[in-house]
Design a protein around this motif. Structure first.
Motif, PDB file in Angstrom:
ATOM      1  N   LEU A   1       0.834  -1.196   0.000  1.00 35.45           N
ATOM      2  CA  LEU A   1       0.000   0.000   0.000  1.00 35.45           C
ATOM      3  C   LEU A   1       0.871   1.250   0.000  1.00 35.45           C
ATOM      4  CD1 LEU A   1      -3.054   0.853   0.230  1.00 35.45           C
ATOM      5  CD2 LEU A   1      -2.636   1.087   2.669  1.00 35.45           C
ATOM      6  N   ALA A   2       1.926   1.225   0.789  1.00 33.90           N
ATOM      7  CA  ALA A   2       2.842   2.371   0.838  1.00 33.90           C
ATOM      8  C   ALA A   2       3.528   2.582  -0.508  1.00 33.90           C
ATOM      9  CB  ALA A   2       3.869   2.162   1.945  1.00 33.90           C
ATOM     10  N   ARG A   3       3.920   1.468  -1.156  1.00 33.24           N
ATOM     11  CA  ARG A   3       4.571   1.600  -2.464  1.00 33.24           C
ATOM     12  C   ARG A   3       3.605   2.140  -3.512  1.00 33.24           C
ATOM     13  NH1 ARG A   3       6.744  -3.402  -0.808  1.00 33.24           N
ATOM     14  NH2 ARG A   3       5.253  -4.547  -2.106  1.00 33.24           N
ATOM     15  N   ALA A   4       2.316   1.731  -3.400  1.00 36.34           N
ATOM     16  CA  ALA A   4       1.328   2.216  -4.362  1.00 36.34           C
ATOM     17  C   ALA A   4       1.105   3.712  -4.208  1.00 36.34           C
ATOM     18  CB  ALA A   4       0.009   1.465  -4.189  1.00 36.34           C
ATOM     19  N   ALA A   5       1.225   4.185  -2.980  1.00 35.52           N
ATOM     20  CA  ALA A   5       1.081   5.623  -2.732  1.00 35.52           C
ATOM     21  C   ALA A   5       2.425   6.286  -2.981  1.00 35.52           C
ATOM     22  CB  ALA A   5       0.597   5.873  -1.313  1.00 35.52           C
TER      23      ALA A   5
ATOM     24  N   PRO B   1       3.408   5.238  -9.662  1.00 30.85           N
ATOM     25  CA  PRO B   1       2.814   4.340  -8.671  1.00 30.85           C
ATOM     26  C   PRO B   1       2.743   2.897  -9.167  1.00 30.85           C
ATOM     27  CG  PRO B   1       1.473   6.311  -9.012  1.00 30.85           C
ATOM     28  CD  PRO B   1       2.498   6.300 -10.071  1.00 30.85           C
ATOM     29  N   GLU B   2       2.957   1.975  -8.255  1.00 32.42           N
ATOM     30  CA  GLU B   2       2.761   0.558  -8.564  1.00 32.42           C
ATOM     31  C   GLU B   2       1.277   0.226  -8.497  1.00 32.42           C
ATOM     32  OE1 GLU B   2       4.869  -2.075  -6.054  1.00 32.42           O
ATOM     33  OE2 GLU B   2       6.814  -1.097  -6.308  1.00 32.42           O
ATOM     34  N   PRO B   3       0.789  -0.706  -9.330  1.00 33.21           N
ATOM     35  CA  PRO B   3      -0.580  -1.187  -9.150  1.00 33.21           C
ATOM     36  C   PRO B   3      -0.699  -1.848  -7.770  1.00 33.21           C
ATOM     37  CG  PRO B   3       0.336  -1.911 -11.254  1.00 33.21           C
ATOM     38  CD  PRO B   3       1.463  -1.339 -10.456  1.00 33.21           C
ATOM     39  N   LEU B   4      -1.803  -1.641  -7.139  1.00 33.36           N
ATOM     40  CA  LEU B   4      -1.993  -2.199  -5.803  1.00 33.36           C
ATOM     41  C   LEU B   4      -2.308  -3.688  -5.914  1.00 33.36           C
ATOM     42  CD1 LEU B   4      -2.133  -1.462  -2.801  1.00 33.36           C
ATOM     43  CD2 LEU B   4      -4.595  -1.139  -3.079  1.00 33.36           C
ATOM     44  N   PRO B   5      -1.427  -4.565  -5.404  1.00 35.96           N
ATOM     45  CA  PRO B   5      -1.679  -6.008  -5.506  1.00 35.96           C
ATOM     46  C   PRO B   5      -2.707  -6.447  -4.452  1.00 35.96           C
ATOM     47  CG  PRO B   5       0.402  -5.616  -4.387  1.00 35.96           C
ATOM     48  CD  PRO B   5      -0.126  -4.268  -4.766  1.00 35.96           C
ATOM     49  N   VAL B   6      -3.833  -6.930  -4.908  1.00 35.70           N
ATOM     50  CA  VAL B   6      -4.906  -7.391  -4.024  1.00 35.70           C
ATOM     51  C   VAL B   6      -5.017  -8.905  -4.155  1.00 35.70           C
ATOM     52  CG1 VAL B   6      -7.356  -7.254  -3.470  1.00 35.70           C
ATOM     53  CG2 VAL B   6      -6.144  -5.216  -4.298  1.00 35.70           C
ATOM     54  N   ARG B   7      -4.832  -9.613  -3.048  1.00 37.70           N
ATOM     55  CA  ARG B   7      -4.957 -11.074  -3.041  1.00 37.70           C
ATOM     56  C   ARG B   7      -6.397 -11.428  -2.661  1.00 37.70           C
ATOM     57  NH1 ARG B   7      -1.375 -12.377   0.721  1.00 37.70           N
ATOM     58  NH2 ARG B   7      -2.912 -12.670   2.359  1.00 37.70           N
ATOM     59  N   GLU B   8      -7.152 -11.909  -3.642  1.00 43.79           N
ATOM     60  CA  GLU B   8      -8.573 -12.183  -3.422  1.00 43.79           C
ATOM     61  C   GLU B   8      -8.787 -13.583  -2.862  1.00 43.79           C
ATOM     62  OE1 GLU B   8     -11.632 -10.671  -6.188  1.00 43.79           O
ATOM     63  OE2 GLU B   8     -12.188 -12.773  -6.478  1.00 43.79           O
ATOM     64  N   LEU B   9      -9.663 -13.683  -1.889  1.00 45.40           N
ATOM     65  CA  LEU B   9     -10.027 -14.972  -1.317  1.00 45.40           C
ATOM     66  C   LEU B   9     -10.940 -15.705  -2.291  1.00 45.40           C
ATOM     67  CD1 LEU B   9     -10.045 -16.870   1.150  1.00 45.40           C
ATOM     68  CD2 LEU B   9     -12.009 -15.584   2.007  1.00 45.40           C
ATOM     69  N   GLU B  10     -10.572 -16.933  -2.633  1.00 49.17           N
ATOM     70  CA  GLU B  10     -11.348 -17.705  -3.602  1.00 49.17           C
ATOM     71  C   GLU B  10     -12.219 -18.722  -2.884  1.00 49.17           C
ATOM     72  OE1 GLU B  10      -8.802 -19.456  -6.478  1.00 49.17           O
ATOM     73  OE2 GLU B  10      -8.035 -17.542  -7.241  1.00 49.17           O
ATOM     74  N   LEU B  11     -13.479 -18.826  -3.339  1.00 46.70           N
ATOM     75  CA  LEU B  11     -14.427 -19.803  -2.806  1.00 46.70           C
ATOM     76  C   LEU B  11     -14.900 -20.694  -3.939  1.00 46.70           C
ATOM     77  CD1 LEU B  11     -16.464 -17.453  -0.440  1.00 46.70           C
ATOM     78  CD2 LEU B  11     -14.592 -18.983   0.164  1.00 46.70           C
ATOM     79  N   ASP B  12     -15.301 -21.916  -3.594  1.00 46.55           N
ATOM     80  CA  ASP B  12     -15.570 -22.913  -4.630  1.00 46.55           C
ATOM     81  C   ASP B  12     -17.060 -23.185  -4.833  1.00 46.55           C
ATOM     82  OD1 ASP B  12     -16.114 -24.189  -2.286  1.00 46.55           O
ATOM     83  OD2 ASP B  12     -14.746 -25.878  -2.590  1.00 46.55           O
ATOM     84  N   GLU B  13     -17.912 -22.193  -4.569  1.00 45.84           N
ATOM     85  CA  GLU B  13     -19.333 -22.350  -4.840  1.00 45.84           C
ATOM     86  C   GLU B  13     -19.754 -21.361  -5.920  1.00 45.84           C
ATOM     87  OE1 GLU B  13     -22.178 -23.492  -1.576  1.00 45.84           O
ATOM     88  OE2 GLU B  13     -20.710 -22.414  -0.366  1.00 45.84           O
ATOM     89  N   PRO B  14     -20.784 -21.691  -6.703  1.00 47.48           N
ATOM     90  CA  PRO B  14     -21.217 -20.766  -7.756  1.00 47.48           C
ATOM     91  C   PRO B  14     -21.859 -19.502  -7.191  1.00 47.48           C
ATOM     92  CG  PRO B  14     -22.720 -22.630  -7.608  1.00 47.48           C
ATOM     93  CD  PRO B  14     -21.553 -22.957  -6.743  1.00 47.48           C
ATOM     94  N   LEU B  15     -22.523 -19.621  -6.037  1.00 47.91           N
ATOM     95  CA  LEU B  15     -23.128 -18.489  -5.345  1.00 47.91           C
ATOM     96  C   LEU B  15     -22.652 -18.517  -3.898  1.00 47.91           C
ATOM     97  CD1 LEU B  15     -26.824 -18.717  -6.628  1.00 47.91           C
ATOM     98  CD2 LEU B  15     -24.961 -17.328  -7.566  1.00 47.91           C
ATOM     99  N   PHE B  16     -22.320 -17.361  -3.349  1.00 52.05           N
ATOM    100  CA  PHE B  16     -21.819 -17.329  -1.973  1.00 52.05           C
ATOM    101  C   PHE B  16     -21.885 -15.903  -1.454  1.00 52.05           C
ATOM    102  CE2 PHE B  16     -18.228 -16.940  -4.915  1.00 52.05           C
ATOM    103  CZ  PHE B  16     -17.686 -15.723  -4.525  1.00 52.05           C
ATOM    104  N   THR B  17     -21.722 -15.787  -0.157  1.00 54.94           N
ATOM    105  CA  THR B  17     -21.533 -14.496   0.504  1.00 54.94           C
ATOM    106  C   THR B  17     -20.301 -14.618   1.386  1.00 54.94           C
ATOM    107  OG1 THR B  17     -23.898 -13.986   0.522  1.00 54.94           O
ATOM    108  CG2 THR B  17     -22.525 -12.821   2.115  1.00 54.94           C
ATOM    109  N   VAL B  18     -19.421 -13.625   1.316  1.00 56.86           N
ATOM    110  CA  VAL B  18     -18.210 -13.636   2.119  1.00 56.86           C
ATOM    111  C   VAL B  18     -17.987 -12.238   2.673  1.00 56.86           C
ATOM    112  CG1 VAL B  18     -16.754 -13.206   0.090  1.00 56.86           C
ATOM    113  CG2 VAL B  18     -15.736 -14.176   2.163  1.00 56.86           C
TER     114      VAL B  18
END
Length: 755
Positions: free
Chosen positions: A389-393, A411-428
């Motif tokens: 985050l600091a590098r992106a700013a 600025p560097e693109p902000l690397p976001v690590r997304e949590l992956e779930l294995d259902e077609p529909l979900f809430t997280v």
């Protein structure tokens, strides 16, 4: 079993006929249009005639559904049998304690408690077998004790001081959402004399527990003032820290996770403004972050970015805003000083606007930042390292006004690590994670077929560890159920998402996935306030699915499933899209073979109850039944009266028909109460449910609507809870009884009462 005195009393005689409200015509004229209202007199809840009429309506509803009593008992039993009644939440660490809530079989309300952390570095929650009480438990608050002698009880909020020595809690025993604030000394268990009446939910300690910041409401039940109370001093000496006079704005207060700032937010539907108080100076004047600008919303989170070689961190604010970014963007800005508010133009963008991604939340921790957002009509969680985050700013040193350093790098693109779930529909989403410096955070997941799960997410590695899945007794197997997403086409060509769930062996499909025959179906909708109907698990719903009912959700415009524009295209003058989208989804489900008009029931509550009222006028032949819960079915009357609770605040959602003739015409065109035809005998069966103490949608709205529907010949019932508020009855068993009653009516309409 009834006691002796009760057993001697005869059963009340069933009403011979439906109650008919007296017509007492009054007229109102706005923008050259005159409307005659026969039932406005029902607004006077202190009139014995009004109370008698409401009680008669409930008696009639009970009499007309008496044949469903055995089914109601079965449905209640099924909920109970599937629920682990004695259970304990996953403990959450804060300071030197693990905090949790537990329930006990036969008790209506939870017990809130804690146990000491065994070792300072312990991050693994204690595991306790169902039915056991954790060793060393200290009960903080037993809601069952607090609820004694009251027909209704609701805990509005609670907080424990950072040192663990004091508890604050707010209780409502009427259902009108006015809470009594109390303090408790946790070292002695004694109540403190500091008691504040008529507060709004949301109160917080300063980290040292010396001060409490709380909210009160104005005559329109709008939280408009933030107060500061010094513990141990008379409440009469409390100080108003902030007052918001603009009736469009609601006020909130809290403390940052870093325990560095008290945050005061004033927010209307389209505009917000944030003030900060340094907790080291709790009696200081609040400092504005960004000055209020009409039509600009923003939220603030305190973060500490990596500092110079000496290791000193740099205090910054992470701001989510929609200025020129309809789906919001994330920027970094310094903490405001004692002078003028910050200039938004000086903020550094670290996550740019994306038309396909709606940024919803940012949560800062010592080493990472967690983002909440939605893409493709589903919620998502992503993690960012604060170093990244600091590098992106770029030029973060420029955030220090005294440095004089001018950024030169890209600025560097902000690397976001997304949590992956294995259902077609979900809430997280992020669960309870109160500590600033913690290696893991809680994440909660669920879907239409998977019960809620509580996980620990390792911030450094991304590893997700399941701590607990909500138990569902009776051999529940999610593989027996199916969920999927379809798309309907609205009358203007817009594609509207539809979620469906059913029991695999109860709905017959051919090899191509086509329904062999129409199934009974419950179609649910809401579509207001940018609130999204994300996939959720429901134990009571299983009783419907197991009887062959398909459950569908129409994700109509006015909600937030597809970003801010999806919301904007279903509000104000565009509000009719919400209703026509729902009708289009219903017709799609019929055309696709999922169901048939005689086998489909529609359901929605509050603003979703307005949806029900509008839809039944638009397409009465599309449904066999309609359930409108606490329904906002007289919106034009309410929005024309600025003295009513919430009206001025709501003008930015629905429009201002009092001053705007165009909005008046739009609302007059869809308002359910105004548009009941003279002959409604062809309408589907209608059930309206409401509560006498509801302050969000007053009971008079469904009462008037039902009176007019009945006068027009519609088959309609009204059931009113006389000791409840907007959320219905309190206590889990009472809620189970309520939902069993409603679901029995639903199954009766669908011809499944014997199932």
């Amino acid at each position: 079993m009834p006691d002796a005195d009760t057993a001697l009393q005869p059963e009340p005689a069933a009403p011979a006929a439906a109650p008919v409200a007296e017509r007492r015509p009054t007229t109102r004229t706005h923008h050259g249009d005159t409307f005659t209202d026969d039932y406005e007199w029902l607004r006077d809840g202190e009139d014995p005639a009004v109370v008698a009429h409401l009680e008669a309506e409930t008696a009639w509803a009970e009499a007309q559904t008496a044949h469903l009593a055995p089914l109601r008992e079965r449905l209640f039993a099924e909920i109970k049998e599937r629920t682990l009644e004695t259970d304990l939440s996953v403990p959450v660490r804060q300071g030197g304690y693990w905090y949790y809530s537990r329930t006990v079989e036969g008790q209506q309300y939870p017990i809130h408690a804690r146990v000491p952390v065994a070792q300072a570095g312990d991050r693994t929650p204690p595991r306790v077998e169902p039915g056991e009480v954790p060793a060393g438990e200290q009960v903080l608050l037993d809601e069952n004790v607090e609820a004694r002698g009251h027909d209704f009880f609701s805990l509005g909020g609670s907080d424990v001081s950072a040192d663990g020595s004091r508890l604050l809690y707010q209780v409502d025993t009427q259902g009108d959402e006015r809470y009594t604030l109390r303090l408790r000394d946790l070292t002695t268990g004694q109540e403190l004399p500091d008691v504040v009446e008529d507060t709004a939910p949301g109160a917080t300690f300063t980290p040292d527990g010396a001060y409490v910041f709380y909210l009160t409401v104005d005559e329109a039940w709008r939280p408009d003032k933030v107060w500061r109370h010094r513990v141990g001093t008379p409440v009469s000496e409390d100080v108003v820290v902030f007052h918001e006079p603009d009736e469009r704005f609601w006020v909130g207060v809290g403390v940052t996770r870093s325990e560095r700032f008290v945050v005061i937010e004033a927010a209307a539907k389209l505009t917000s403004e944030v003030r900060l108080i340094d907790v080291a100076e709790p009696e200081a004047e609040p400092r504005v972050v960004w000055a209020r600008r009409e039509g600009v919303e923003y939220t603030v989170e305190h973060a500490v970015l990596p500092g110079d070689a000496d290791g000193a961190g740099r205090d910054v604010l992470l701001v989510l805003h929609d200025d020129g970014a309809v789906n919001f963007e994330l920027v970094v800005t310094p903490v405001p000083g004692a002078g003028a508010p910050l200039d938004p133009a000086d903020a550094v963008v670290v996550l740019s606007h994306d038309p396909a991604v709606r940024l919803d939340a940012v949560e800062a921790f010592a080493t990472h930042v967690v983002l909440g957002y939605r893409r493709e009509a589903l919620t998502r969680v992503g993690v960012v390292d604060v170093a990244a985050l600091a590098r992106a700013a770029v030029g973060a040193a420029a955030l220090d006004a005294a440095s004089g350093v001018v950024p030169t790098d890209v600025p560097e693109p902000l690397p976001v690590r997304e949590l992956e779930l294995d259902e077609p529909l979900f809430t997280v989403g992020l669960g309870a994670s109160p500590e600033w410096d913690q290696p893991t955070v809680r994440v909660v997941t669920e879907s239409f077929v998977t019960p809620p799960g509580v996980h620990d997410l390792d911030l450094a590695t991304g590893e997700l560890t399941l701590l607990k899945r909500q138990p569902v007794l009776g051999g529940y197997d999610p593989e027996r159920y199916v969920q999927l997403r379809e798309w309907a086409t609205a009358e203007d060509g817009t594609r509207v998402p539809v979620s469906l769930v059913w029991r695999r062996d109860a709905v017959t499909l051919d090899g191509a996935g086509t329904r062999a025959e129409p199934a009974p179906l419950l179609l649910y909708g809401y579509g207001s306030y940018e609130y999204s109907m994300d996939p959720w698990f429901s134990v009571p719903r299983l009783s419907l699915l197991d009887r062959g009912v398909v459950f569908a959700v129409a994700h109509v415009r006015g909600g937030g499933e597809l970003g801010r524009r999806w919301y904007d295209d279903g509000k104000m003058a565009a509000k009719p899209h919400t209703f026509t989208d729902f009708v289009a989804v219903g017709r799609h489900l019929v055309a696709a073979g999922w169901t048939a008009p005689g086998r489909m029931v529609a359901e929605g509550g509050s603003a979703g109850g307005l949806l029900m009222g509008a839809v039944v006028n638009l397409a009465p032949d599309l449904f066999a039944g309609v359930h409108a819960a606490v329904p906002f079915v007289d919106p034009l009357t309410s929005m024309l009266d600025p003295t009513l609770p919430l009206t001025v605040t709501e003008w930015e959602e629905w429009g201002d028909p009092l001053h705007d003739p165009e909005i008046y015409a739009v609302m007059k065109g869809y308002a359910p109460y105004e548009n009941v035809p003279d002959d409604a005998a062809h309408y589907p069966q209608i059930l309206a449910t409401t509560s006498f103490h509801d302050t969000r949608v007053l009971y008079v709205e469904p009462a008037k609507w039902v009176a007019r529907l009945r006068a027009a010949g519609a088959p309609v019932l009204l059931r009113i809870e006389m000791a409840a508020g907007h959320g219905g009855v309190s206590g889990r068993y009472a809620r189970w009884e309520q939902v069993a009653w409603e679901n029995a009516w639903l199954l009766g309409v669908l011809g499944l009462a014997e199932g």
